[in-house]
Design a protein around this motif. Structure first.
Motif, PDB file in Angstrom:
ATOM      1  N   GLY A   1       0.820  -1.185   0.029  1.00 61.20           N
ATOM      2  CA  GLY A   1       0.172  -0.041   0.159  1.00 61.20           C
ATOM      3  C   GLY A   1       0.737   1.231  -0.063  1.00 61.20           C
ATOM      4  O   GLY A   1       0.302   2.470  -0.088  1.00 61.20           O
ATOM      5  N   GLY A   2       2.126   1.281   0.044  1.00 60.56           N
ATOM      6  CA  GLY A   2       2.777   2.528   0.174  1.00 60.56           C
ATOM      7  C   GLY A   2       2.862   3.126  -1.366  1.00 60.56           C
ATOM      8  O   GLY A   2       2.486   2.516  -2.270  1.00 60.56           O
ATOM      9  N   GLY A   3       3.520   4.065  -1.509  1.00 59.66           N
ATOM     10  CA  GLY A   3       3.681   4.631  -2.667  1.00 59.66           C
ATOM     11  C   GLY A   3       3.467   6.263  -2.526  1.00 59.66           C
ATOM     12  O   GLY A   3       4.194   6.613  -1.583  1.00 59.66           O
ATOM     13  N   LEU A   4       3.461   6.970  -3.586  1.00 56.23           N
ATOM     14  CA  LEU A   4       3.574   8.445  -3.845  1.00 56.23           C
ATOM     15  C   LEU A   4       2.196   9.001  -3.590  1.00 56.23           C
ATOM     16  O   LEU A   4       1.082   8.684  -3.918  1.00 56.23           O
ATOM     17  CB  LEU A   4       3.910   8.849  -5.018  1.00 56.23           C
ATOM     18  N   ALA A   5       2.039  10.060  -2.709  1.00 49.19           N
ATOM     19  CA  ALA A   5       0.890  10.939  -2.402  1.00 49.19           C
ATOM     20  C   ALA A   5       1.323  12.283  -2.397  1.00 49.19           C
ATOM     21  O   ALA A   5       2.460  12.696  -2.285  1.00 49.19           O
ATOM     22  CB  ALA A   5       0.022  10.415  -1.053  1.00 49.19           C
ATOM     23  N   GLN A   6       0.422  13.210  -2.676  1.00 52.59           N
ATOM     24  CA  GLN A   6       0.557  14.620  -2.519  1.00 52.59           C
ATOM     25  C   GLN A   6       0.257  14.884  -1.066  1.00 52.59           C
ATOM     26  O   GLN A   6      -0.547  14.305  -0.403  1.00 52.59           O
ATOM     27  CB  GLN A   6      -0.392  15.356  -3.662  1.00 52.59           C
ATOM     28  N   ALA A   7       0.782  16.127  -0.873  1.00 50.22           N
ATOM     29  CA  ALA A   7       0.333  16.632   0.598  1.00 50.22           C
ATOM     30  C   ALA A   7      -1.028  16.764   0.745  1.00 50.22           C
ATOM     31  O   ALA A   7      -1.769  17.335  -0.188  1.00 50.22           O
ATOM     32  CB  ALA A   7       1.153  18.105   0.973  1.00 50.22           C
ATOM     33  N   GLY A   8      -1.526  16.543   1.689  1.00 51.15           N
ATOM     34  CA  GLY A   8      -3.142  16.537   2.026  1.00 51.15           C
ATOM     35  C   GLY A   8      -3.818  15.396   1.488  1.00 51.15           C
ATOM     36  O   GLY A   8      -5.055  15.230   1.928  1.00 51.15           O
ATOM     37  N   GLY A   9      -3.199  14.642   0.975  1.00 47.77           N
ATOM     38  CA  GLY A   9      -3.431  13.300   0.365  1.00 47.77           C
ATOM     39  C   GLY A   9      -3.663  12.136   1.473  1.00 47.77           C
ATOM     40  O   GLY A   9      -3.317  12.286   2.650  1.00 47.77           O
ATOM     41  N   SER A  10      -4.219  11.071   0.828  1.00 47.03           N
ATOM     42  CA  SER A  10      -4.352   9.700   1.683  1.00 47.03           C
ATOM     43  C   SER A  10      -3.768   8.496   1.052  1.00 47.03           C
ATOM     44  O   SER A  10      -3.658   8.284  -0.118  1.00 47.03           O
ATOM     45  CB  SER A  10      -5.780   9.437   2.137  1.00 47.03           C
ATOM     46  N   LEU A  11      -3.205   7.833   2.152  1.00 47.63           N
ATOM     47  CA  LEU A  11      -2.770   6.291   1.523  1.00 47.63           C
ATOM     48  C   LEU A  11      -3.377   5.484   2.675  1.00 47.63           C
ATOM     49  O   LEU A  11      -3.322   5.572   3.858  1.00 47.63           O
ATOM     50  CB  LEU A  11      -1.330   6.219   1.589  1.00 47.63           C
ATOM     51  N   ARG A  12      -3.427   4.015   2.510  1.00 48.13           N
ATOM     52  CA  ARG A  12      -3.768   3.080   3.225  1.00 48.13           C
ATOM     53  C   ARG A  12      -2.689   1.912   3.228  1.00 48.13           C
ATOM     54  O   ARG A  12      -2.553   1.377   2.178  1.00 48.13           O
ATOM     55  CB  ARG A  12      -5.165   2.452   3.206  1.00 48.13           C
ATOM     56  N   LEU A  13      -2.192   1.667   4.190  1.00 47.06           N
ATOM     57  CA  LEU A  13      -1.059   0.615   4.238  1.00 47.06           C
ATOM     58  C   LEU A  13      -1.806  -0.600   4.865  1.00 47.06           C
ATOM     59  O   LEU A  13      -2.545  -0.606   5.734  1.00 47.06           O
ATOM     60  CB  LEU A  13       0.362   0.910   5.089  1.00 47.06           C
ATOM     61  N   SER A  14      -1.318  -1.876   4.286  1.00 47.37           N
ATOM     62  CA  SER A  14      -1.778  -3.039   4.897  1.00 47.37           C
ATOM     63  C   SER A  14      -0.774  -3.990   5.495  1.00 47.37           C
ATOM     64  O   SER A  14       0.481  -3.888   4.783  1.00 47.37           O
ATOM     65  CB  SER A  14      -2.553  -3.782   3.865  1.00 47.37           C
ATOM     66  N   CYS A  15      -0.693  -4.675   6.195  1.00 47.66           N
ATOM     67  CA  CYS A  15       0.171  -5.842   6.664  1.00 47.66           C
ATOM     68  C   CYS A  15      -0.578  -6.934   7.165  1.00 47.66           C
ATOM     69  O   CYS A  15      -1.327  -7.056   7.997  1.00 47.66           O
ATOM     70  CB  CYS A  15       0.810  -5.192   7.983  1.00 47.66           C
ATOM     71  N   ALA A  16      -0.111  -7.931   6.228  1.00 46.90           N
ATOM     72  CA  ALA A  16      -0.762  -9.381   6.163  1.00 46.90           C
ATOM     73  C   ALA A  16       0.277 -10.164   7.080  1.00 46.90           C
ATOM     74  O   ALA A  16       1.671 -10.487   6.880  1.00 46.90           O
ATOM     75  CB  ALA A  16      -0.795  -9.826   4.864  1.00 46.90           C
ATOM     76  N   ALA A  17      -0.423 -10.410   8.452  1.00 46.50           N
ATOM     77  CA  ALA A  17       0.574 -11.360   9.459  1.00 46.50           C
ATOM     78  C   ALA A  17       0.173 -13.000   9.342  1.00 46.50           C
ATOM     79  O   ALA A  17      -1.102 -13.063   9.159  1.00 46.50           O
ATOM     80  CB  ALA A  17       0.329 -11.012  10.735  1.00 46.50           C
ATOM     81  N   SER A  18       1.170 -13.757   9.340  1.00 46.52           N
ATOM     82  CA  SER A  18       0.852 -15.432   9.300  1.00 46.52           C
ATOM     83  C   SER A  18       1.965 -15.833  10.149  1.00 46.52           C
ATOM     84  O   SER A  18       3.146 -15.297  10.150  1.00 46.52           O
ATOM     85  CB  SER A  18       0.912 -15.614   7.925  1.00 46.52           C
ATOM     86  N   GLY A  19       1.822 -17.171  10.304  1.00 53.83           N
ATOM     87  CA  GLY A  19       2.839 -17.877  11.043  1.00 53.83           C
ATOM     88  C   GLY A  19       2.875 -17.980  12.627  1.00 53.83           C
ATOM     89  O   GLY A  19       3.413 -18.789  13.150  1.00 53.83           O
ATOM     90  N   ARG A  20       2.334 -17.020  13.183  1.00 52.59           N
ATOM     91  CA  ARG A  20       2.435 -16.791  14.706  1.00 52.59           C
ATOM     92  C   ARG A  20       1.043 -16.116  15.185  1.00 52.59           C
ATOM     93  O   ARG A  20       0.450 -15.464  14.478  1.00 52.59           O
ATOM     94  CB  ARG A  20       3.436 -16.241  15.212  1.00 52.59           C
ATOM     95  N   THR A  21       0.720 -16.481  16.457  1.00 52.02           N
ATOM     96  CA  THR A  21      -0.458 -15.627  17.184  1.00 52.02           C
ATOM     97  C   THR A  21       0.352 -14.310  17.516  1.00 52.02           C
ATOM     98  O   THR A  21       1.259 -14.575  18.206  1.00 52.02           O
ATOM     99  CB  THR A  21      -1.109 -16.521  18.104  1.00 52.02           C
TER     100      THR A  21
ATOM    101  N   GLY B   1       5.317  -7.071  14.529  1.00 51.26           N
ATOM    102  CA  GLY B   1       4.606  -7.892  15.454  1.00 51.26           C
ATOM    103  C   GLY B   1       4.796  -8.367  16.669  1.00 51.26           C
ATOM    104  O   GLY B   1       6.259  -8.535  16.906  1.00 51.26           O
ATOM    105  N   ARG B   2       4.379  -8.493  17.704  1.00 47.96           N
ATOM    106  CA  ARG B   2       4.681  -8.893  19.150  1.00 47.96           C
ATOM    107  C   ARG B   2       4.115 -10.270  19.499  1.00 47.96           C
ATOM    108  O   ARG B   2       2.664 -10.250  19.249  1.00 47.96           O
ATOM    109  CB  ARG B   2       4.217  -7.885  20.073  1.00 47.96           C
ATOM    110  N   THR B   3       4.606 -10.887  19.836  1.00 49.49           N
ATOM    111  CA  THR B   3       4.167 -12.503  20.032  1.00 49.49           C
ATOM    112  C   THR B   3       3.953 -12.932  21.518  1.00 49.49           C
ATOM    113  O   THR B   3       3.452 -13.620  22.046  1.00 49.49           O
ATOM    114  CB  THR B   3       5.184 -13.756  19.455  1.00 49.49           C
ATOM    115  N   ARG B   4       4.936 -12.050  22.291  1.00 46.89           N
ATOM    116  CA  ARG B   4       4.825 -12.212  23.837  1.00 46.89           C
ATOM    117  C   ARG B   4       3.469 -11.454  24.346  1.00 46.89           C
ATOM    118  O   ARG B   4       3.177 -10.663  23.917  1.00 46.89           O
ATOM    119  CB  ARG B   4       6.162 -11.601  24.280  1.00 46.89           C
ATOM    120  N   PRO B   5       2.919 -12.069  25.451  1.00 44.49           N
ATOM    121  CA  PRO B   5       1.622 -11.562  26.168  1.00 44.49           C
ATOM    122  C   PRO B   5       1.966 -10.345  26.499  1.00 44.49           C
ATOM    123  O   PRO B   5       3.425  -9.864  27.046  1.00 44.49           O
ATOM    124  CB  PRO B   5       1.462 -12.497  27.015  1.00 44.49           C
TER     125      PRO B   5
END
Length: 126
Positions: A8-28, A96-100
């Motif tokens: 979701g990264g990229g180029l945006a103009q000042a005042g604009g918006s972006l949405r980043l995503s992070c897909a997590a897998s392999g652990r809780t 990501g943090r796996t410790r409680p």
């Protein structure tokens, strides 16, 4: 194998918006968060959310402008970034943090997290 994959990264103009995503897998994960590192600066905390309860924390510089959320079904965390400024230009890392958690903090440090993504570049032009 633990994976945190940002997108979701990229180029945006000042005042604009972006949405980043992070897909997590392999652990809780107990917490998923976002950090950023601008050129010649140290990595800094941006936002985080607990997986249980959805408690959020933000750095003061982004509070009210950025919003972190999660999708339990997709095991994904999002960072909605609004009213972007050139000073938001940085590589954004998912963490990501796996410790409680013993308590619910309102701010996180690097060492609170166990796994890191590769990062995604966000560039905001003036």
């Amino acid at each position: 194998q633990v994976q945190l994959v940002e997108s979701g990264g990229g180029l945006a103009q000042a005042g604009g918006s972006l949405r980043l995503s992070c897909a997590a897998s392999g652990r809780t994960f107990s917490v998923l968060g976002w950090f950023r590192q601008a050129p010649q600066k140290e990595r800094e905390f941006v936002a985080a959310i607990t997986w249980s309860g959805g408690h959020t924390a933000y750095d003061g510089s982004v509070k009210g402008l950025f919003s972190i959320s999660r999708d339990d079904a997709k095991n994904t965390v999002y960072l909605q970034m609004n009213s972007l400024k050139p000073e938001d230009t940085a590589v954004y890392y998912c963490a990501g943090r796996t410790r409680p958690l013993r308590n619910i903090p309102n701010y996180y440090r690097d060492w609170d997290f166990d796994y890191w993504g590769q990062g995604t570049q966000v560039t905001v032009s003036s």
